[in-house]
Write an enzyme that holds these catalytic residues in place. Sequence first.
Site, PDB file in Angstrom:
ATOM      1  N   LYS A   3      -6.669  -7.672   5.481  1.00  0.00           N
ATOM      2  CA  LYS A   3      -6.135  -8.541   4.391  1.00  0.00           C
ATOM      3  C   LYS A   3      -4.836  -8.944   5.082  1.00  0.00           C
ATOM      4  O   LYS A   3      -4.381 -10.362   4.892  1.00  0.00           O
ATOM      5  CB  LYS A   3      -6.175  -8.142   3.117  1.00  0.00           C
ATOM      6  CG  LYS A   3      -7.345  -7.551   2.628  1.00  0.00           C
ATOM      7  CD  LYS A   3      -7.310  -6.978   0.820  1.00  0.00           C
ATOM      8  CE  LYS A   3      -6.396  -5.839   0.927  1.00  0.00           C
ATOM      9  NZ  LYS A   3      -7.003  -4.725   1.611  1.00  0.00           N
ATOM     10  N   ARG A  41      -1.927   2.375  12.030  1.00  0.00           N
ATOM     11  CA  ARG A  41      -1.157   1.039  11.840  1.00  0.00           C
ATOM     12  C   ARG A  41       0.313   1.369  11.815  1.00  0.00           C
ATOM     13  O   ARG A  41       0.693   2.461  11.322  1.00  0.00           O
ATOM     14  CB  ARG A  41      -1.515   0.760  10.192  1.00  0.00           C
ATOM     15  CG  ARG A  41      -0.467  -0.375  10.022  1.00  0.00           C
ATOM     16  CD  ARG A  41      -1.272  -0.956   8.752  1.00  0.00           C
ATOM     17  NE  ARG A  41      -1.155  -0.317   7.595  1.00  0.00           N
ATOM     18  CZ  ARG A  41      -2.001  -0.491   6.496  1.00  0.00           C
ATOM     19  NH1 ARG A  41      -2.572  -1.826   6.448  1.00  0.00           N
ATOM     20  NH2 ARG A  41      -2.450   0.196   5.704  1.00  0.00           N
ATOM     21  N   ARG A  98      -7.917   6.177  -1.261  1.00  0.00           N
ATOM     22  CA  ARG A  98      -7.826   4.945  -1.507  1.00  0.00           C
ATOM     23  C   ARG A  98      -9.308   4.330  -1.397  1.00  0.00           C
ATOM     24  O   ARG A  98      -9.477   3.361  -1.966  1.00  0.00           O
ATOM     25  CB  ARG A  98      -6.860   4.141  -0.601  1.00  0.00           C
ATOM     26  CG  ARG A  98      -5.421   4.419  -0.616  1.00  0.00           C
ATOM     27  CD  ARG A  98      -4.301   4.317   0.178  1.00  0.00           C
ATOM     28  NE  ARG A  98      -4.212   2.869   0.630  1.00  0.00           N
ATOM     29  CZ  ARG A  98      -3.860   2.580   2.001  1.00  0.00           C
ATOM     30  NH1 ARG A  98      -3.436   3.629   2.834  1.00  0.00           N
ATOM     31  NH2 ARG A  98      -3.965   1.563   2.463  1.00  0.00           N
ATOM     32  N   ARG A 146       3.464   3.565   6.849  1.00  0.00           N
ATOM     33  CA  ARG A 146       3.550   3.665   5.337  1.00  0.00           C
ATOM     34  C   ARG A 146       3.061   4.955   5.139  1.00  0.00           C
ATOM     35  O   ARG A 146       2.394   5.803   5.448  1.00  0.00           O
ATOM     36  CB  ARG A 146       2.537   2.530   4.784  1.00  0.00           C
ATOM     37  CG  ARG A 146       2.886   1.185   4.480  1.00  0.00           C
ATOM     38  CD  ARG A 146       1.751   0.273   4.319  1.00  0.00           C
ATOM     39  NE  ARG A 146       0.807   0.746   2.997  1.00  0.00           N
ATOM     40  CZ  ARG A 146      -0.117  -0.170   2.792  1.00  0.00           C
ATOM     41  NH1 ARG A 146      -0.254  -1.370   3.474  1.00  0.00           N
ATOM     42  NH2 ARG A 146      -0.975   0.197   1.961  1.00  0.00           N
ATOM     43  N   ARG A 169      -7.674  -6.278  -8.026  1.00  0.00           N
ATOM     44  CA  ARG A 169      -8.611  -4.951  -7.495  1.00  0.00           C
ATOM     45  C   ARG A 169      -9.343  -4.350  -8.774  1.00  0.00           C
ATOM     46  O   ARG A 169     -10.071  -3.390  -8.375  1.00  0.00           O
ATOM     47  CB  ARG A 169      -7.559  -4.281  -7.027  1.00  0.00           C
ATOM     48  CG  ARG A 169      -7.131  -3.893  -5.928  1.00  0.00           C
ATOM     49  CD  ARG A 169      -5.901  -3.180  -5.670  1.00  0.00           C
ATOM     50  NE  ARG A 169      -5.884  -2.165  -4.407  1.00  0.00           N
ATOM     51  CZ  ARG A 169      -5.149  -2.629  -3.424  1.00  0.00           C
ATOM     52  NH1 ARG A 169      -4.786  -3.749  -3.384  1.00  0.00           N
ATOM     53  NH2 ARG A 169      -4.934  -1.804  -2.362  1.00  0.00           N
TER      54      ARG A 169
HETATM   55  P1  AP5 Z   1      -4.265  -4.504   7.619  1.00  0.00           P
HETATM   56  O1  AP5 Z   1      -4.259  -6.246   7.896  1.00  0.00           O
HETATM   57  O2  AP5 Z   1      -2.924  -3.897   7.581  1.00  0.00           O
HETATM   58  O3  AP5 Z   1      -5.097  -4.046   6.416  1.00  0.00           O
HETATM   59  P2  AP5 Z   1      -5.039  -4.600   4.766  1.00  0.00           P
HETATM   60  O4  AP5 Z   1      -6.381  -4.931   4.592  1.00  0.00           O
HETATM   61  O5  AP5 Z   1      -3.887  -5.319   4.459  1.00  0.00           O
HETATM   62  O6  AP5 Z   1      -4.906  -2.981   4.551  1.00  0.00           O
HETATM   63  P3  AP5 Z   1      -3.954  -2.346   3.508  1.00  0.00           P
HETATM   64  O7  AP5 Z   1      -3.779  -1.008   3.658  1.00  0.00           O
HETATM   65  O8  AP5 Z   1      -2.719  -3.279   3.374  1.00  0.00           O
HETATM   66  O9  AP5 Z   1      -4.767  -2.541   2.001  1.00  0.00           O
HETATM   67  P4  AP5 Z   1      -4.417  -1.807   0.867  1.00  0.00           P
HETATM   68  O10 AP5 Z   1      -5.504  -2.648   0.074  1.00  0.00           O
HETATM   69  O11 AP5 Z   1      -5.029  -0.211   0.817  1.00  0.00           O
HETATM   70  O12 AP5 Z   1      -2.765  -1.653   0.534  1.00  0.00           O
HETATM   71  P5  AP5 Z   1      -2.180  -2.495  -0.446  1.00  0.00           P
HETATM   72  O13 AP5 Z   1      -0.664  -2.711   0.145  1.00  0.00           O
HETATM   73  O14 AP5 Z   1      -2.820  -3.841  -0.845  1.00  0.00           O
HETATM   74  O15 AP5 Z   1      -5.032  -3.834   8.989  1.00  0.00           O
HETATM   75  C1  AP5 Z   1      -4.860  -2.536   9.021  1.00  0.00           C
HETATM   76  C2  AP5 Z   1      -4.564  -2.000  10.369  1.00  0.00           C
HETATM   77  O16 AP5 Z   1      -5.909  -2.492  11.143  1.00  0.00           O
HETATM   78  C3  AP5 Z   1      -3.446  -2.840  11.197  1.00  0.00           C
HETATM   79  O17 AP5 Z   1      -3.213  -1.677  12.191  1.00  0.00           O
HETATM   80  C4  AP5 Z   1      -4.137  -3.830  11.960  1.00  0.00           C
HETATM   81  O18 AP5 Z   1      -3.213  -4.102  12.956  1.00  0.00           O
HETATM   82  C5  AP5 Z   1      -5.437  -3.478  12.433  1.00  0.00           C
HETATM   83  N1  AP5 Z   1      -6.416  -4.398  12.155  1.00  0.00           N
HETATM   84  C6  AP5 Z   1      -6.494  -5.572  11.399  1.00  0.00           C
HETATM   85  N2  AP5 Z   1      -7.672  -6.302  11.660  1.00  0.00           N
HETATM   86  C7  AP5 Z   1      -8.259  -5.691  12.715  1.00  0.00           C
HETATM   87  C8  AP5 Z   1      -9.440  -6.188  13.676  1.00  0.00           C
HETATM   88  N3  AP5 Z   1     -10.429  -7.044  13.290  1.00  0.00           N
HETATM   89  N4  AP5 Z   1      -9.980  -5.335  14.660  1.00  0.00           N
HETATM   90  C9  AP5 Z   1      -8.904  -4.455  14.874  1.00  0.00           C
HETATM   91  N5  AP5 Z   1      -7.838  -3.908  14.159  1.00  0.00           N
HETATM   92  C10 AP5 Z   1      -7.513  -4.683  13.131  1.00  0.00           C
HETATM   93  O19 AP5 Z   1      -1.843  -1.553  -1.551  1.00  0.00           O
HETATM   94  C11 AP5 Z   1      -1.038  -0.085  -1.538  1.00  0.00           C
HETATM   95  C12 AP5 Z   1      -1.124   0.513  -2.853  1.00  0.00           C
HETATM   96  O20 AP5 Z   1      -0.585  -0.608  -3.906  1.00  0.00           O
HETATM   97  C13 AP5 Z   1      -2.638   0.468  -3.493  1.00  0.00           C
HETATM   98  O21 AP5 Z   1      -3.182   1.675  -2.981  1.00  0.00           O
HETATM   99  C14 AP5 Z   1      -2.083   0.666  -5.082  1.00  0.00           C
HETATM  100  O22 AP5 Z   1      -1.555   2.030  -5.209  1.00  0.00           O
HETATM  101  C15 AP5 Z   1      -0.933  -0.306  -4.967  1.00  0.00           C
HETATM  102  N6  AP5 Z   1      -1.515  -1.724  -5.342  1.00  0.00           N
HETATM  103  C16 AP5 Z   1      -1.823  -2.653  -4.721  1.00  0.00           C
HETATM  104  N7  AP5 Z   1      -2.206  -4.029  -5.367  1.00  0.00           N
HETATM  105  C17 AP5 Z   1      -2.562  -3.450  -6.485  1.00  0.00           C
HETATM  106  C18 AP5 Z   1      -3.318  -4.125  -7.795  1.00  0.00           C
HETATM  107  N8  AP5 Z   1      -3.806  -4.966  -7.542  1.00  0.00           N
HETATM  108  N9  AP5 Z   1      -3.639  -3.093  -8.596  1.00  0.00           N
HETATM  109  C19 AP5 Z   1      -3.071  -1.839  -8.634  1.00  0.00           C
HETATM  110  N10 AP5 Z   1      -2.668  -1.229  -7.759  1.00  0.00           N
HETATM  111  C20 AP5 Z   1      -2.282  -1.947  -6.624  1.00  0.00           C
HETATM  112 MG    MG Z   2      -2.157  -5.178   3.332  1.00  0.00          MG
END
Ligand code: AP5
Ligand code: MG
Length: 217
Positions: A13, A127, A171, A160, A88
Amino acid sequence: MNLILLGAPGAGKGTQAKFIVEKYGIPQISTGDMLREAVAKGTELGKKAKEFMSQGKLVPDEIVIGIVKERLRQKDCEGGFILDGFPRTIAQAEALDRIMAEMGRKIDAVINISVPEEEIVRRIVNRRICRKCGAIYHLIYDPPKRPGICDKCGGELYQRDDDREEVVRQRFAVYRKSTQPLIDYYRKRGVLYEVDGTKDIVSVKSEILSILEKLKG
Ligand code: AP5
Ligand code: MG
Ligand code: ZN
């Protein structure tokens, strides 16, 4: 364009949001990034959020909804936005519907990036993120030119807190239970677009951008 990027942790994402920002100049609204910033600053919100995030649990709906509501009212969102990591839960999606209705706007497209669990773990544990500019790297799939240093700004790369394997599994379980139902929620509204997230970064990017080009008409 008012967009939502849906997908499991590590689906890509954040990576793809940055391409959309580049192409269309609309802001990325990542609740994860906003919460991590609050944790880093040690604000009240950050203190509350930290305990949930470090365990791979969701931060309570009312907190996250409040943050997004405030953010969407800012001027830079007037021409559109990309929600990354929100909604989410069904409750968050319903709250977003209300917020959009109040603003007289609607969600134009929800892009679901799908990737299976084993690939997710491989992606997340390798990552690295730039502390300064937030650029996202992968030690194998998208490595920086110099180890530990951001290509774009020279900032330091870090891992992270919640990117350890046991937290990643948690997660993913939370994603399956609470977030996956949103796929159907948006499919029923006719705004869902599915993208195969297992392809390489550039292929996923072209698929998403071609969906958005058609949407713009
Ligand atoms: P990346 O692009 O970083 O993936 P992402 O989908 O952004 O993953 P996140 O871990 O950020 O998602 P998340 O939803 O768990 O975390 P968030 O910060 O939102 O890519 C991942 C890796 O793969 C990278 O190394 C990249 O280079 C590689 N990659 C990407 N595409 C690729 C491809 N096609 N091929 C190969 N490699 C690739 O949330 C974190 C925490 O915050 C949650 O756990 C929760 O506690 C809280 N939180 C956030 N939002 C909410 C909400 N709305 N409600 C409640 N709690 C929330
Ligand atoms: Mg992200
Ligand atoms: Zn950087």
